[in-house]
Design a protein around this motif. Structure first.
Motif, mmCIF file in Angstrom:
data_model
loop_
_atom_site.group_PDB
_atom_site.id
_atom_site.type_symbol
_atom_site.label_atom_id
_atom_site.label_comp_id
_atom_site.label_asym_id
_atom_site.label_seq_id
_atom_site.Cartn_x
_atom_site.Cartn_y
_atom_site.Cartn_z
ATOM 1 N N PRO A 39 0.800 -1.226 0.000
ATOM 2 C CA PRO A 39 0.000 0.000 0.000
ATOM 3 C C PRO A 39 0.835 1.279 0.000
ATOM 4 C CG PRO A 39 -0.072 -1.059 2.153
ATOM 5 C CD PRO A 39 0.650 -2.004 1.231
ATOM 6 N N TRP A 40 2.111 1.192 0.318
ATOM 7 C CA TRP A 40 2.957 2.386 0.408
ATOM 8 C C TRP A 40 3.607 2.761 -0.927
ATOM 9 C CZ3 TRP A 40 7.681 0.711 -1.060
ATOM 10 C CH2 TRP A 40 8.012 -0.620 -0.794
ATOM 11 N N ARG A 41 3.261 2.091 -1.989
ATOM 12 C CA ARG A 41 3.886 2.390 -3.280
ATOM 13 C C ARG A 41 3.500 3.799 -3.737
ATOM 14 N NH1 ARG A 41 -0.816 0.178 -4.514
ATOM 15 N NH2 ARG A 41 -1.880 0.790 -6.426
ATOM 16 N N PRO A 42 4.389 4.454 -4.456
ATOM 17 C CA PRO A 42 4.060 5.791 -4.966
ATOM 18 C C PRO A 42 2.948 5.693 -6.006
ATOM 19 C CG PRO A 42 6.414 5.320 -5.169
ATOM 20 C CD PRO A 42 5.749 4.047 -4.768
ATOM 21 N N PRO A 43 2.152 6.740 -6.148
ATOM 22 C CA PRO A 43 1.102 6.717 -7.171
ATOM 23 C C PRO A 43 1.728 6.722 -8.571
ATOM 24 C CG PRO A 43 1.230 8.881 -6.144
ATOM 25 C CD PRO A 43 2.167 7.982 -5.388
ATOM 26 N N ASN A 44 1.090 6.043 -9.501
ATOM 27 C CA ASN A 44 1.602 5.969 -10.874
ATOM 28 C C ASN A 44 1.835 7.351 -11.476
ATOM 29 O OD1 ASN A 44 1.419 3.199 -10.675
ATOM 30 N ND2 ASN A 44 -0.480 3.055 -11.829
ATOM 31 N N SER A 45 0.997 8.310 -11.123
ATOM 32 C CA SER A 45 1.120 9.655 -11.694
ATOM 33 C C SER A 45 2.397 10.363 -11.254
ATOM 34 C CB SER A 45 -0.095 10.501 -11.314
ATOM 35 O OG SER A 45 -0.194 10.627 -9.907
ATOM 36 N N ALA A 46 3.012 9.930 -10.157
ATOM 37 C CA ALA A 46 4.246 10.566 -9.671
ATOM 38 C C ALA A 46 5.483 10.096 -10.433
ATOM 39 C CB ALA A 46 4.432 10.283 -8.179
ATOM 40 N N ILE A 47 5.418 8.924 -11.022
ATOM 41 C CA ILE A 47 6.610 8.307 -11.613
ATOM 42 C C ILE A 47 7.251 9.154 -12.715
ATOM 43 C CG2 ILE A 47 7.521 6.213 -12.716
ATOM 44 C CD1 ILE A 47 6.554 5.931 -9.699
ATOM 45 N N PRO A 48 6.505 9.645 -13.704
ATOM 46 C CA PRO A 48 7.169 10.449 -14.742
ATOM 47 C C PRO A 48 7.805 11.729 -14.185
ATOM 48 C CG PRO A 48 4.924 9.875 -15.410
ATOM 49 C CD PRO A 48 5.084 9.442 -13.995
ATOM 50 N N ILE A 49 7.179 12.334 -13.215
ATOM 51 C CA ILE A 49 7.716 13.558 -12.612
ATOM 52 C C ILE A 49 9.011 13.244 -11.864
ATOM 53 C CG2 ILE A 49 7.272 15.376 -10.893
ATOM 54 C CD1 ILE A 49 4.224 14.912 -11.636
ATOM 55 N N VAL A 50 8.974 12.181 -11.095
ATOM 56 C CA VAL A 50 10.160 11.778 -10.324
ATOM 57 C C VAL A 50 11.318 11.468 -11.262
ATOM 58 C CG1 VAL A 50 11.114 9.960 -8.841
ATOM 59 C CG2 VAL A 50 8.892 10.983 -8.292
ATOM 60 N N TRP A 51 11.075 10.641 -12.288
ATOM 61 C CA TRP A 51 12.172 10.252 -13.170
ATOM 62 C C TRP A 51 12.712 11.412 -13.991
ATOM 63 C CZ3 TRP A 51 15.530 6.869 -12.406
ATOM 64 C CH2 TRP A 51 15.222 5.714 -11.704
ATOM 65 N N THR A 52 11.852 12.315 -14.420
ATOM 66 C CA THR A 52 12.343 13.492 -15.146
ATOM 67 C C THR A 52 13.284 14.296 -14.261
ATOM 68 O OG1 THR A 52 10.349 13.581 -16.494
ATOM 69 C CG2 THR A 52 11.642 15.612 -16.334
ATOM 70 N N THR A 53 12.894 14.477 -13.015
ATOM 71 C CA THR A 53 13.724 15.225 -12.063
ATOM 72 C C THR A 53 15.030 14.485 -11.781
ATOM 73 O OG1 THR A 53 11.719 16.132 -11.067
ATOM 74 C CG2 THR A 53 13.743 16.262 -9.759
ATOM 75 N N LEU A 54 14.936 13.185 -11.533
ATOM 76 C CA LEU A 54 16.137 12.409 -11.214
ATOM 77 C C LEU A 54 17.107 12.359 -12.386
ATOM 78 C CD1 LEU A 54 14.581 9.424 -9.222
ATOM 79 C CD2 LEU A 54 15.849 11.384 -8.303
ATOM 80 N N TYR A 55 16.605 12.081 -13.587
ATOM 81 C CA TYR A 55 17.482 12.030 -14.762
ATOM 82 C C TYR A 55 18.191 13.364 -14.975
ATOM 83 C CZ TYR A 55 15.890 7.527 -16.697
ATOM 84 O OH TYR A 55 15.626 6.206 -16.932
ATOM 85 N N THR A 56 17.472 14.447 -14.817
ATOM 86 C CA THR A 56 18.071 15.762 -15.023
ATOM 87 C C THR A 56 19.163 16.020 -13.993
ATOM 88 O OG1 THR A 56 16.009 16.583 -15.988
ATOM 89 C CG2 THR A 56 17.592 18.240 -15.187
ATOM 90 N N GLY A 57 18.886 15.748 -12.736
ATOM 91 C CA GLY A 57 19.885 15.976 -11.689
ATOM 92 C C GLY A 57 21.109 15.099 -11.826
ATOM 93 N N MET A 58 20.897 13.802 -12.075
ATOM 94 C CA MET A 58 22.040 12.893 -12.140
ATOM 95 C C MET A 58 22.924 13.195 -13.340
ATOM 96 S SD MET A 58 19.984 9.417 -12.996
ATOM 97 C CE MET A 58 20.368 8.509 -14.453
ATOM 98 N N GLU A 59 22.318 13.553 -14.447
ATOM 99 C CA GLU A 59 23.144 13.805 -15.621
ATOM 100 C C GLU A 59 23.717 15.218 -15.656
ATOM 101 O OE1 GLU A 59 24.419 11.303 -17.417
ATOM 102 O OE2 GLU A 59 23.298 10.188 -15.917
ATOM 103 N N TYR A 60 23.110 16.140 -14.937
ATOM 104 C CA TYR A 60 23.800 17.424 -14.751
ATOM 105 C C TYR A 60 25.057 17.170 -13.929
ATOM 106 C CZ TYR A 60 24.960 22.202 -13.625
ATOM 107 O OH TYR A 60 25.636 23.388 -13.498
ATOM 108 N N GLY A 61 24.968 16.246 -12.989
ATOM 109 C CA GLY A 61 26.150 15.839 -12.221
ATOM 110 C C GLY A 61 27.234 15.280 -13.132
ATOM 111 N N SER A 62 26.847 14.488 -14.128
ATOM 112 C CA SER A 62 27.858 13.948 -15.055
ATOM 113 C C SER A 62 28.518 15.080 -15.838
ATOM 114 C CB SER A 62 27.250 12.907 -16.000
ATOM 115 O OG SER A 62 26.449 13.498 -16.991
ATOM 116 N N TYR A 63 27.743 16.100 -16.170
ATOM 117 C CA TYR A 63 28.319 17.263 -16.839
ATOM 118 C C TYR A 63 29.345 17.947 -15.939
ATOM 119 C CZ TYR A 63 28.891 22.114 -18.130
ATOM 120 O OH TYR A 63 29.444 23.338 -18.392
ATOM 121 N N LEU A 64 29.022 18.102 -14.651
ATOM 122 C CA LEU A 64 29.969 18.737 -13.727
ATOM 123 C C LEU A 64 31.271 17.948 -13.637
ATOM 124 C CD1 LEU A 64 27.570 19.794 -10.813
ATOM 125 C CD2 LEU A 64 28.563 21.258 -12.600
#
Length: 164
Positions: A39-64
């Motif tokens: 029951p504690w799983r994140p709602p499906n609607s949150a997944i695209p928002i989370v991954w867009t944010t995570l991908y952007t942050g992690m790969e900006y790190g690769s740029y740094l």
């Protein structure tokens, strides 16, 4: 044009994310609802928002890291190679879990991914602390996702979900 490497390195993971979203979209409406999930799983609607944010942050790190090392130099090979490894593991999880419905194999893959992200963070820290810290939300999300993958695998040993 000094912004071009930043844009390219930051945008790269979104290509795999778009492919993963394509695979996931149908399965979220058909196969995934049939699975027993905690029951504690994140709602499906949150997944695209989370991954867009995570991908952007992690790969900006690769740029740094890339910038700190002076581009694709000998110093950057191992650092960016680890990042490439974790990105490949990341991209391969969705087709295994959602595409092939191989819950145990997906669990093994996400554990490997989590380890690769931890190794990337450790290797980046001496080079660029900010880049390493940008991976912290990603690592936290992977811990949640690994727990979720484990619970789903445990509750659905055949991977096919409940009969309707």
């Amino acid at each position: 044009m000094s912004w071009l490497p930043m844009l390219c390195l930051t945008a790269l993971p979104h290509l795999g994310g778009l492919y993963g979203g394509y695979i996931t979209r149908k399965q979220v409406k058909t196969w995934y609802p049939s699975l027993n999930k905690p029951p504690w799983r994140p709602p499906n609607s949150a997944i695209p928002i989370v991954w867009t944010t995570l991908y952007t942050g992690m790969e900006y790190g690769s740029y740094l890291v890339w910038k700190e090392c002076g581009g694709f130099t000998e110093d950057a090979v191992a650092l960016l190679g680890l990042n490439g490894l974790q990105l490949a593991l990341n991209w391969s999880w969705t087709p295994i879990f959602f595409g092939a419905h191989k819950l145990k194999m997906a669990l093994i893959k996400i554990v490997m991914l989590t380890g690769a992200v931890g190794a990337t963070m450790v290797s980046w820290y001496p080079v660029n602390r900010t880049a390493s810290l940008l991976l912290t939300p990603y690592l936290a999300w992977l811990c949640l996702a690994t727990s979720l993958n484990y619970c789903i695998w445990r509750e659905n040993p055949d991977g096919d979900g409940k009969e309707e």
